[in-house]
Design a protein around this motif. Structure first.
Motif, PDB file in Angstrom:
ATOM      1  N   UNK A   1       0.861  -1.187   0.000  1.00 18.50           N
ATOM      2  CA  UNK A   1       0.000   0.000   0.000  1.00 18.50           C
ATOM      3  C   UNK A   1       0.889   1.226   0.000  1.00 18.50           C
ATOM      4  N   UNK A   2       0.469   2.223  -0.767  1.00 20.54           N
ATOM      5  CA  UNK A   2       1.168   3.508  -0.795  1.00 20.54           C
ATOM      6  C   UNK A   2       0.128   4.612  -0.749  1.00 20.54           C
ATOM      7  N   UNK A   3       0.541   5.757  -0.249  1.00 19.48           N
ATOM      8  CA  UNK A   3      -0.292   6.936  -0.401  1.00 19.48           C
ATOM      9  C   UNK A   3       0.549   7.976  -1.130  1.00 19.48           C
ATOM     10  N   UNK A   4      -0.121   8.827  -1.898  1.00 16.40           N
ATOM     11  CA  UNK A   4       0.605   9.813  -2.679  1.00 16.40           C
ATOM     12  C   UNK A   4      -0.243  11.050  -2.905  1.00 16.40           C
ATOM     13  N   UNK A   5       0.401  12.075  -3.397  1.00 17.67           N
ATOM     14  CA  UNK A   5      -0.260  13.321  -3.770  1.00 17.67           C
ATOM     15  C   UNK A   5      -1.160  13.056  -4.971  1.00 17.67           C
ATOM     16  N   UNK A   6      -2.404  13.521  -4.884  1.00 21.97           N
ATOM     17  CA  UNK A   6      -3.369  13.258  -5.961  1.00 21.97           C
ATOM     18  C   UNK A   6      -3.855  14.541  -6.630  1.00 21.97           C
ATOM     19  N   UNK A   7      -3.175  15.654  -6.382  1.00 20.28           N
ATOM     20  CA  UNK A   7      -3.607  16.927  -6.953  1.00 20.28           C
ATOM     21  C   UNK A   7      -3.018  17.183  -8.328  1.00 20.28           C
ATOM     22  N   UNK A   8      -3.097  18.455  -8.735  1.00 21.67           N
ATOM     23  CA  UNK A   8      -2.658  18.899 -10.049  1.00 21.67           C
ATOM     24  C   UNK A   8      -3.358  18.070 -11.115  1.00 21.67           C
ATOM     25  N   UNK A   9      -2.591  17.461 -11.998  1.00 17.54           N
ATOM     26  CA  UNK A   9      -3.200  16.721 -13.113  1.00 17.54           C
ATOM     27  C   UNK A   9      -3.331  15.224 -12.845  1.00 17.54           C
ATOM     28  N   UNK A  10      -3.022  14.778 -11.626  1.00 18.03           N
ATOM     29  CA  UNK A  10      -3.179  13.365 -11.276  1.00 18.03           C
ATOM     30  C   UNK A  10      -2.112  12.443 -11.846  1.00 18.03           C
ATOM     31  N   UNK A  11      -1.020  13.014 -12.351  1.00 17.59           N
ATOM     32  CA  UNK A  11       0.003  12.180 -12.986  1.00 17.59           C
ATOM     33  C   UNK A  11       0.704  11.237 -12.027  1.00 17.59           C
ATOM     34  N   UNK A  12       0.838  11.634 -10.751  1.00 19.94           N
ATOM     35  CA  UNK A  12       1.502  10.731  -9.810  1.00 19.94           C
ATOM     36  C   UNK A  12       0.635   9.505  -9.538  1.00 19.94           C
ATOM     37  N   UNK A  13      -0.666   9.698  -9.382  1.00 25.28           N
ATOM     38  CA  UNK A  13      -1.583   8.564  -9.219  1.00 25.28           C
ATOM     39  C   UNK A  13      -1.522   7.680 -10.459  1.00 25.28           C
ATOM     40  N   UNK A  14      -1.544   8.285 -11.638  1.00 26.32           N
ATOM     41  CA  UNK A  14      -1.467   7.525 -12.889  1.00 26.32           C
ATOM     42  C   UNK A  14      -0.165   6.736 -12.975  1.00 26.32           C
ATOM     43  N   UNK A  15       0.918   7.325 -12.479  1.00 27.20           N
ATOM     44  CA  UNK A  15       2.200   6.615 -12.477  1.00 27.20           C
ATOM     45  C   UNK A  15       2.100   5.339 -11.641  1.00 27.20           C
ATOM     46  N   UNK A  16       1.564   5.456 -10.424  1.00 23.24           N
ATOM     47  CA  UNK A  16       1.437   4.271  -9.579  1.00 23.24           C
ATOM     48  C   UNK A  16       0.505   3.243 -10.211  1.00 23.24           C
ATOM     49  N   UNK A  17      -0.544   3.692 -10.868  1.00 27.97           N
ATOM     50  CA  UNK A  17      -1.434   2.755 -11.566  1.00 27.97           C
ATOM     51  C   UNK A  17      -0.675   2.034 -12.679  1.00 27.97           C
ATOM     52  N   UNK A  18       0.231   2.732 -13.350  1.00 30.67           N
ATOM     53  CA  UNK A  18       1.022   2.090 -14.404  1.00 30.67           C
ATOM     54  C   UNK A  18       1.977   1.049 -13.838  1.00 30.67           C
ATOM     55  N   UNK A  19       2.248   1.139 -12.526  1.00 26.84           N
ATOM     56  CA  UNK A  19       3.108   0.165 -11.842  1.00 26.84           C
ATOM     57  C   UNK A  19       2.297  -0.978 -11.233  1.00 26.84           C
ATOM     58  N   UNK A  20       0.995  -1.033 -11.535  1.00 23.96           N
ATOM     59  CA  UNK A  20       0.167  -2.131 -11.062  1.00 23.96           C
ATOM     60  C   UNK A  20      -0.652  -1.842  -9.816  1.00 23.96           C
ATOM     61  N   UNK A  21      -0.577  -0.634  -9.293  1.00 22.62           N
ATOM     62  CA  UNK A  21      -1.368  -0.281  -8.121  1.00 22.62           C
ATOM     63  C   UNK A  21      -2.781   0.085  -8.552  1.00 22.62           C
ATOM     64  N   UNK A  22      -3.749  -0.161  -7.662  1.00 24.04           N
ATOM     65  CA  UNK A  22      -5.138   0.236  -7.910  1.00 24.04           C
ATOM     66  C   UNK A  22      -5.575   1.192  -6.807  1.00 24.04           C
ATOM     67  N   UNK A  23      -6.498   2.066  -7.146  1.00 29.25           N
ATOM     68  CA  UNK A  23      -6.995   3.053  -6.188  1.00 29.25           C
ATOM     69  C   UNK A  23      -7.836   2.365  -5.112  1.00 29.25           C
ATOM     70  N   UNK A  24      -7.607   2.779  -3.867  1.00 28.24           N
ATOM     71  CA  UNK A  24      -8.389   2.282  -2.739  1.00 28.24           C
ATOM     72  C   UNK A  24      -9.332   3.377  -2.253  1.00 28.24           C
TER      73      UNK A  24
END
Length: 113
Positions: free
Chosen positions: A73-96
């Motif tokens: 599990x990781x938590x990250x910044x989800x603001x601006x354009x959401x690219x950091x969340x998208x990066x983690x999704x590209x690494x196989x993570x799913x949103x909780x």
């Protein structure tokens, strides 16, 4: 580095590692600020702040599996354009779940191993 095979070695951190870790974060903050992305960590070097910060590491899967852990599990910044969340999704993570800390938008993500 592992002296036998030259690969990176994972070891527990010590207080002696703090300057190197802060220097890495300060470098990331400077890069983000140069690219107009100050929403995540602001534009001030972390070593000048008193509040702690956390960062997720998607490359921890091998270490987690070696220790019998089946969920990262990781938590990250989800603001601006959401690219950091998208990066983690590209690494196989799913949103909780999304969350907020005052004005700071975050996202909790997980990856089953």
């Amino acid at each position: 580095m592992d002296k036998q095979n030259g690969s990176p070695a994972i070891r527990p951190g010590t207080a002696g590692d703090i300057p190197a870790v802060l220097a890495m974060f300060d470098s990331a903050v400077a890069w983000l600020a140069r690219h107009g992305r100050t929403g995540q960590w602001g534009g001030q070097a972390l070593h000048r702040r008193s509040a702690p910060h956390r960062a997720g590491d998607p490359w921890a899967a091998a270490e987690a599996l070696a220790r019998g852990v089946g969920l990262l599990r990781v938590d990250c910044y989800a603001g601006d354009d959401g690219r950091l969340v998208a990066y983690y999704e590209s690494c196989g993570f799913t949103r909780v779940a999304p969350f907020r800390v005052k004005d700071w938008p975050g996202m909790l993500l997980q990856r089953r191993l």
